[in-house]
Enzyme design. Structure first.
Site, PDB file in Angstrom:
ATOM      1  CG  ASP A 184     -35.036  11.705  85.552  1.00 28.62           C
ATOM      2  OD1 ASP A 184     -34.825  12.879  85.987  1.00 28.62           O
ATOM      3  OD2 ASP A 184     -34.212  10.757  85.177  1.00 28.62           O
ATOM      4  CB  CYS A 196     -33.682  12.961  55.657  1.00 26.60           C
ATOM      5  SG  CYS A 196     -33.691  13.933  57.004  1.00 26.60           S
ATOM      6  CB  CYS A 206     -30.503  15.025  54.338  1.00 27.38           C
ATOM      7  SG  CYS A 206     -29.974  13.702  55.627  1.00 27.38           S
ATOM      8  CG  HIS A 210     -29.785  12.344  59.863  1.00 24.40           C
ATOM      9  ND1 HIS A 210     -30.547  12.562  58.805  1.00 24.40           N
ATOM     10  CD2 HIS A 210     -29.941  10.990  60.339  1.00 24.40           C
ATOM     11  CE1 HIS A 210     -31.222  11.408  58.507  1.00 24.40           C
ATOM     12  NE2 HIS A 210     -30.613  10.523  59.276  1.00 24.40           N
ATOM     13  CG  ASP A 221     -37.454   8.911  77.835  1.00 27.46           C
ATOM     14  OD1 ASP A 221     -38.049   8.083  78.384  1.00 27.46           O
ATOM     15  OD2 ASP A 221     -36.016   8.917  78.197  1.00 27.46           O
ATOM     16  CB  CYS A 229     -32.649  17.136  58.843  1.00 22.82           C
ATOM     17  SG  CYS A 229     -31.039  16.167  58.364  1.00 22.82           S
TER      18      CYS A 229
HETATM   19 ZN   LIG Z   1     -31.189  14.380  57.621  1.00 28.32          ZN
END
Ligand SMILES: [Zn+2]
Length: 377
Positions: free
Chosen positions: A90, A310, A315, A341, A272, A312
């Protein structure tokens, strides 16, 4: 270089080519304020596990500490933090206007005091470009004034006129810096920022003027600063027809999963927000069925992952009961896993938005997920 691949209504599926690789858009930029994602997430976590395409870093913070000259000595931000994909910095403007004390706006720029040590600092368009050139990010943002919503009309008018003069100076300085032999990234791109508070005509007039400068991309700034969500969507509707079609469009500081889907629906390519990492640090986790507060007593002996839908690393390996325990006992790991996550969720959300656009069913995706992702479970 932006390539529009496909459209569904105003929603755009695109490719944004940079010297640090191609970004599949729409994309969410993961916010690493001081060259680090808050919550203990490393560059290799982002790359190998979390599907992050672009990292955003804050110029003002890095200028104050460790100093942009230190980062230049270390070979630029990519080398410094071990990240080889695109980085957007930025301009420092937002922090100057929100964090710094005793600021004074003049035609040449802004005088203010550092929020860290009270040191007097001056930043104008040229200084912002020089600092961002030292950081050697992929994309530099123009230095502009972030005015509050609502702002008086006459003040907004004067402010956006000055912002255009500043933008012309940013462009000239960036062109000069990109030609210097010791500049690390001589292909640094510059995005302009549309301002104009909540005045439709001022927003349009400003967008038309900055579009003439043929910059590498255009952002919509000064939104998501407390105005009602409907007002933000209205400004997007108003400005979109005047944004160049062959340049990426970035909605700054937005937002919830629903805000992002609505932004894509209105023609935005880049987003963002600190929300996924900030909310995670408070135990608020985004899932494909809504928002979960992991500290809730009902998860004390819950053997399921945060989100059954999920995949990830968190998870795949841990239960809600374990996450809740980590939060309750203030273990650093709880925060780290929660941030992992949530960032994975946001980056996967963008992947699924792109997939829906590729398959021509983004409209159905929006209808299904805007209400679903906003509910608390
Ligand atoms: Zn997850």
């Amino acid at each position: 270089m932006y390539k529009l691949v496909k459209k569904e209504g105003l929603a755009r599926r695109g490719l944004f080519e940079t010297v640090h690789g191609t970004v599949q858009t729409p994309a969410f930029m993961n916010v690493g304020t001081s060259a680090a994602i808050k919550g203990g997430i490393s560059s290799f976590d982002l790359k190998n596990e979390l599907k992050c395409q672009v990292e955003l870093c804050n110029t003002y913070h890095l200028h104050v500490r460790p100093g942009d000259k230190v980062i230049k000595t270390m070979g630029g931000l990519h080398q410094f933090m071990g990240w080889d994909r695109p980085i957007l910095t930025d301009s420092g403007g937002f922090q100057v206007f929100s964090l710094a004390k005793l600021r004074k706006i003049k035609e040449e720029g802004v005088y203010f005091q550092s929020h860290v040590d009270g040191k007097r600092i001056f930043m104008g368009p040229e200084e912002s470009m020089q600092i961002q050139s030292n950081l050697a990010s992929t994309i530099a943002m123009a230095f502009d004034e972030c005015i509050e919503n609502p702002a008086p009309r006459d003040y907004t008018q004067r402010s956006i006129e000055r912002t255009i003069r500043w933008l012309v100076r940013c462009k000239a300085e960036m062109d000069r810096l990109n030609q210097l032999p010791d500049t690390i990234n001589q292909h640094q791109m510059l995005f302009g920022i549309n301002q104009g508070s909540t005045y439709d005509d001022l927003r349009i007039e400003h967008m038309k003027e900055i579009a003439k400068l043929n910059l590498d991309g255009y952002a919509i700034g000064g939104l998501a600063v407390g105005e009602p969500t409907e007002e933000m969507y209205h400004i997007l509707d108003v400005v979109e027809p005047y944004m160049p079609v062959d340049k990426p469009r970035y909605l700054m500081g937005v937002g919830t999963p629903a805000n992002i889907i609505e932004g894509v629906y209105r023609g935005v390519d880049l987003f963002d927000c600190v929300m996924p990492s900030r909310n995670a640090r408070h135990g608020h986790l985004f899932t494909w069925s809504g928002i979960r507060n992991i500290a809730n007593a009902k998860y004390e002996t819950d053997p399921n992952p945060i989100d059954e839908l999920c995949d990830c690393p968190v998870c795949r390996n841990h239960t809600r009961a374990y996450l809740r325990h980590l939060f309750k006992s203030n273990e650093m790991l709880g925060m780290r896993l929660a941030v992992m996550h949530n960032l994975y969720f946001y980056n996967t959300l963008m992947e699924r938005i792109r997939q829906a656009l590729d398959e021509g069913n983004f409209t159905a995706f929006r209808e299904r997920y805007v209400p679903l992702l906003s509910q608390r479970i």
